[in-house]
Every structure is written in C-alpha cells, then in structure tokens.
Design a protein around this motif. Structure first.
Motif, PDB file in Angstrom:
ATOM      1  N   ARG A 167      33.119 -54.418  -3.600  1.00  0.00           N
ATOM      2  CA  ARG A 167      32.266 -53.227  -3.576  1.00  0.00           C
ATOM      3  C   ARG A 167      32.870 -52.106  -4.404  1.00  0.00           C
ATOM      4  O   ARG A 167      32.161 -51.374  -5.091  1.00  0.00           O
ATOM      5  N   LYS A 168      34.201 -51.974  -4.329  1.00  0.00           N
ATOM      6  CA  LYS A 168      34.851 -50.902  -5.088  1.00  0.00           C
ATOM      7  C   LYS A 168      34.841 -51.196  -6.587  1.00  0.00           C
ATOM      8  O   LYS A 168      34.579 -50.308  -7.401  1.00  0.00           O
ATOM      9  N   ALA A 224      33.018 -49.178  -9.597  1.00  0.00           N
ATOM     10  CA  ALA A 224      33.734 -48.620 -10.741  1.00  0.00           C
ATOM     11  C   ALA A 224      33.087 -49.057 -12.051  1.00  0.00           C
ATOM     12  O   ALA A 224      32.972 -48.269 -12.988  1.00  0.00           O
ATOM     13  N   LEU A 280      31.359 -44.507  -7.025  1.00  0.00           N
ATOM     14  CA  LEU A 280      32.575 -44.492  -6.211  1.00  0.00           C
ATOM     15  C   LEU A 280      32.595 -45.602  -5.174  1.00  0.00           C
ATOM     16  O   LEU A 280      33.643 -45.976  -4.676  1.00  0.00           O
ATOM     17  N   GLY A 281      31.435 -46.142  -4.809  1.00  0.00           N
ATOM     18  CA  GLY A 281      31.393 -47.168  -3.774  1.00  0.00           C
ATOM     19  C   GLY A 281      31.469 -46.562  -2.394  1.00  0.00           C
ATOM     20  O   GLY A 281      31.312 -45.357  -2.236  1.00  0.00           O
ATOM     21  N   MET A 341      32.526 -44.616   0.692  1.00  0.00           N
ATOM     22  CA  MET A 341      33.524 -43.556   0.841  1.00  0.00           C
ATOM     23  C   MET A 341      33.508 -42.953   2.236  1.00  0.00           C
ATOM     24  O   MET A 341      34.362 -42.154   2.567  1.00  0.00           O
ATOM     25  N   TRP A 349      38.591 -43.158   2.399  1.00  0.00           N
ATOM     26  CA  TRP A 349      38.239 -43.863   1.166  1.00  0.00           C
ATOM     27  C   TRP A 349      37.367 -45.099   1.447  1.00  0.00           C
ATOM     28  O   TRP A 349      37.364 -46.065   0.724  1.00  0.00           O
ATOM     29  N   LYS A 354      33.896 -41.009 -12.480  1.00  0.00           N
ATOM     30  CA  LYS A 354      32.696 -41.485 -11.791  1.00  0.00           C
ATOM     31  C   LYS A 354      31.703 -40.346 -11.565  1.00  0.00           C
ATOM     32  O   LYS A 354      32.087 -39.188 -11.410  1.00  0.00           O
TER      33      LYS A 354
END
Lengths: 358, 148
Positions: free
Chosen positions: A52-53, A57, A62-63, A65, A70, B33
């Motif tokens: 997912r991260k 990217a 950012l996926g 959070m 994080w 991002k």
C-alpha cells in the motif's frame, strides 16, 4: 556467522533427553509449524503494508496515514475486519470444493514458504531435490484457483480460473528453465548447498550474462505466476469483478489475499536464493576487510533485505504497466520468453562446459 | 508498425519502451507527494483563489457596498438562492425616487456555485471567496445576510 543449526540441534537434544523419541518428534513438528505459520502471517501483514505504501509512492500519494503512527496499524485493523466477517455460502455452488479451494492455495504457498533459507540452518525443509520440490509445491496452487473458479457457480470466477490456468501453466515452463540455468551452473539442487556455493560470489555475478538473463526472465515469469499486474488477468478487477475469488467472503477471501501476497514473497525469496546469494553476504574477492565487515551482518538480514528488494522491483513493475490481453500474455510466453530461456540454458551449458564462469 | 521490426528488433524496441515507462514511475516515486492531510494541515493549507466556496460582498472601510439593487443577480439565479429586499428613497436635491438595497440575503444551502450572479453584476458588487469550511449544524445558519 551465526549458524542456526546449532540452536535447533540443542533444542532437539534437550527434547530427546526429557521425553521419548515419538513425543519429541511431535513437539518439534508443532513448534516448527507454529513458527512457520506465525512468520507466514507476519510477513504477509508486512507485505500488505509495504504494497500500500509503495503503490501510494508510485502514484504520488501518501497511502494509509490515519490508523496508528504513519498508518502502521491499518493492516491489523483490516485483518480484524476480515476475521469478524461472515463466510457466506453460495446458492448451487459445489460446497466441498468451494470450501476446499482456499486451503489448497494456502497449503501450496506454506509448503513452498517452508523451503526458503532464512539464514544458515534456519530452514524447515532441506533435502537433495529442494528446487524440484519448490516447483512441484508451488504449481499445485493453480489447482486451488481452478477449483475456486469452478465451484463458485459464477461466470466471472470461471473465466478468471480458466485464464489463470492458461497463464500459470505456461509461465511455469519459463520458471523451470531459469531454475535449470542455476542448477546447471551450481551442479546441485539442494537449497542449502546452492546458498553455500554463493559465499564467494553470487550466481548473478558468477554466471554473468546467462545468469542475468535468467534473472530477468524469472522476474517476468514470477510476476505472472503470482497473478499480479501486468499479468493480473485471473483477477482483472475492471472486467471480472474479482476473478476467481469473486464469490468468497470473510476469511476464505482472506486466505486468497494472504496467499497472493505470500506467493510474491516466495517468488522474490527464491529469486534472491538462486541469483542473489540467499543469506550469503556480499563478498568481493580481494577486499578482505570489506568482506569481514559484511560477515558481521546476520544472514537473516541479508536474506530479508534481498527479498524485499526484489519485492520492491516487482511492485515497481506492477504499478507501472497496464494489464495485457490474454493472447498477448500467452504469446509473450510461448513466442519470446520460452525460446529466449532455451537459448539461455544452452549458452549457460556451453559456459559451464568451457569453464567460462567465475 | 508491425512490419517494421524483426524478431530481435521487436524485443529491443519493447525493452526500450518498457524502460521508458519504468523511468517515469521511478521519478514519480521520489517526487514530493501531493496528498493533503486536511485537518492537521489547516494552518498551511492553500486553496486556489479561483475556488468558489461562498458568495460575499466586498465592502469598503465604512461598510458601504457597490450594490445598486438592480436585481439582476436575483433574476439570473437558477436556484432562487438570492433574495434582494429594497426600499425606495427620494433624493432631496433632484426629487427623483431611487431603489436602495435593504437586505441582500444569500442561501448557501441551495447555491450551486455557477457564478452567473457574479458574471451578470454590472458593478462587481459580489464575488466568490475560497472559505470552504461551511458545515453548520442548523439549516438556518446557511441563510446569510451579505450587506451590513
């Protein structure tokens, strides 16, 4: 370097000293199964998070959070959601096969997973035809997918399963040829010996051009084996809703999902074992001090580092290229990868016979 | 295109184009991002000036507006969002009667941000701003009086 063989031998001797042989064997089996399944699940969770991260990217996002710092707890939340969902039974489906299919898929990937050498001596299955066993065990996962498609009583599942059959059986050939290249180079099929032979230089350097070609073909075919884009025809969200696992819910769907991710880990793990030296550290001939420093890094770190690097490569490909058509997939294998693989095997054999390897 | 390449040429061309695609995503992997983490970044949040979030009436220092109460905005509004209340005053010097704005009532809840009212205004008396946090708990709070 730490040899896990000594630890396991100590545990083995202790168990034999306190109980009869049969009981010790059973206890050892349970311990090994527990550790293997735990590692399997933990790695799957790590990989889902990584997917997912990394995907985010590559798409300039950012996926996850929000859940935990994080987004670290996101996957755990997803797992709990999956666990409390109902497993529905489909009208006029083949009940036995329908319930059996996810277990077949998971079984094949756990069997293959247990062959991976995580460090020196840290390996569940290790015998003289290890590579052969990996191929056999990984190829019956397709049976689970075919059964899932057949028993679901759904046209999308059926189409997905048939596509998956055509695709996985084709690409198994390329994987076999790439593994054969390494078997020709090393002269052994036992996984521990394969890694041991790479202590003074990884096979991708020892076998230079043919080994590198085999590595690339292996990555392409491995991507197809794991049903990931650009080879995700069996799932093909936009065409087949979810392909072979359309009708599955709850943890049965979870098994398919976890097995898919763990197959990716296994493909990457085998790639790093065969081509990048497994747990063997990076050694450059002539740099004694550098090699000594590299020896201080534990083997499991080396193995996981290389494996996650290969996984990252595969994710890079997955989030770059669009899905192919089924005829393109099949013609890529039979018209391009297979002939190149055969020629590559011939070149490697000539290199080994003439002694042109390092 | 198919006829142009030989078997080997086709493979080389494929590798070239695949490498191009991979290099594009590689660049994307390292660019900053674009995700906005909204409630946390309220202090640094940048909303485009052209964003239409709410109708407002630009006022000068004394609180006077430029509205001449012509009613064009009201009659052009497709949703009946704008209601203008006027009164008539008689000019002391000339003795002519003149319409003057009493209340400019704007119903944010039925506005569809088409900007017809702003476009049609002859005096540029109204405009849209980008204050987008308009959520309230009561429907009546969405009915806003724009002039002072």
């Amino acid at each position: 370097m730490l040899d896990f063989g000594t630890i396991t031998t100590t545990i083995d001797q202790y168990l034999h000293s306190v109980m009869p042989t049969q009981a010790a064997l059973i206890v050892e089996c349970i311990l090994v199964a527990l550790c293997a399944v735990l590692a399997y699940v933990m790695l799957a969770i790590v990989m889902i998070f990584m997917e997912r991260k990394v995907c985010a990217a590559f798409q300039c996002r950012l996926g996850p959070m929000r859940v935990g710092f994080w987004g670290l707890l996101q996957v755990f939340a997803d797992v709990f959601k999956m666990l409390i969902k109902e497993i529905i039974s489909i009208d006029r489906s083949d009940k036995v096969l329908y319930n059996l299919a996810p277990y077949l898929v998971v079984m094949s990937s756990v069997l293959t997973f247990s062959c991976l050498p995580f460090a020196q001596g840290l390996q569940v299955l290790d015998f003289n035809i290890g590579v052969f066993f990996i191929m056999a065990a990984s190829s019956f996962g397709v049976l689970g997918i075919l059964l899932a498609g057949w028993s679901s009583n759904n046209k999308y599942s059926m189409i997905g399963a048939v596509r998956s059959g055509a695709q996985m059986i084709s690409y198994e050939l390329s994987i076999g040829l790439c593994i054969l290249v390494i078997v020709v180079l090393s002269g052994t099929m036992q996984i521990s010996e394969l890694v041991e032979a790479q202590r003074d230089g990884w096979f991708i350097f020892k076998g230079h051009i043919p080994a590198f070609t085999a590595f690339i073909i292996y990555l392409i075919a491995g991507n197809a084996e794991t049903n990931r884009a650009p080879f995700d025809l069996p799932e093909a969200e936009s065409e087949l809703t979810a392909g072979f696992h359309t009708e599955y819910s709850g943890m049965h769907f979870g098994f398919f999902y976890v097995a898919e991710f763990m197959n990716l880990f296994i493909v990457a793990g085998i790639a790093s074992t065969l081509f990048l030296g497994g747990w063997a550290p990076l050694h450059i001939a002539g740099f004694g001090a550098f090699n000594a420093i590299m020896d201080y890094i534990p083997g499991s770190v080396w193995f996981l580092g290389k494996t996650f690097f290969v996984i990252w490569l595969l994710m890079w490909v997955r989030w770059t290229f669009p899905r192919m058509r089924i005829d393109q997939v099949v013609s890529l294998e039979w018209k391009y990868l297979l002939p190149i693989g055969l020629v590559n095997l011939l070149i490697m054999t000539i290199c080994v016979v003439c002694g042109w390897t390092f | 295109m198919e006829q142009k390449f030989t078997y080997i040429g086709k493979i080389a061309d494929t590798i070239k184009s695949l490498a191009t695609g991979l290099s594009v995503t590689m660049k994307e992997f390292f660019t900053p991002k674009v995700t906005e983490q909204y409630p946390e970044n309220r202090k640094t949040l940048k909303i485009s000036d052209r964003h239409r979030a709410m109708l407002y009436m630009p006022l000068d220092e004394e609180g006077n507006n430029r509205c001449i109460a012509c009613g064009l905005c009201q009659s052009n509004c497709p949703n009946g969002t704008i209601t203008i209340k006027t009164r008539t005053v008689v000019d002391q010097e000339t003795g002519k009667s003149k319409k003057v704005l009493e209340e400019y009532i704007y119903d944010l809840g039925s506005c569809m941000y088409c900007q017809l009212c702003v476009n049609v205004c002859p005096k540029d008396a109204i405009a849209f701003n980008n204050c987008f946090e308009n959520a309230v708990f009561d429907r009546n709070k969405l009915i806003i009086k724009l002039n002072k």
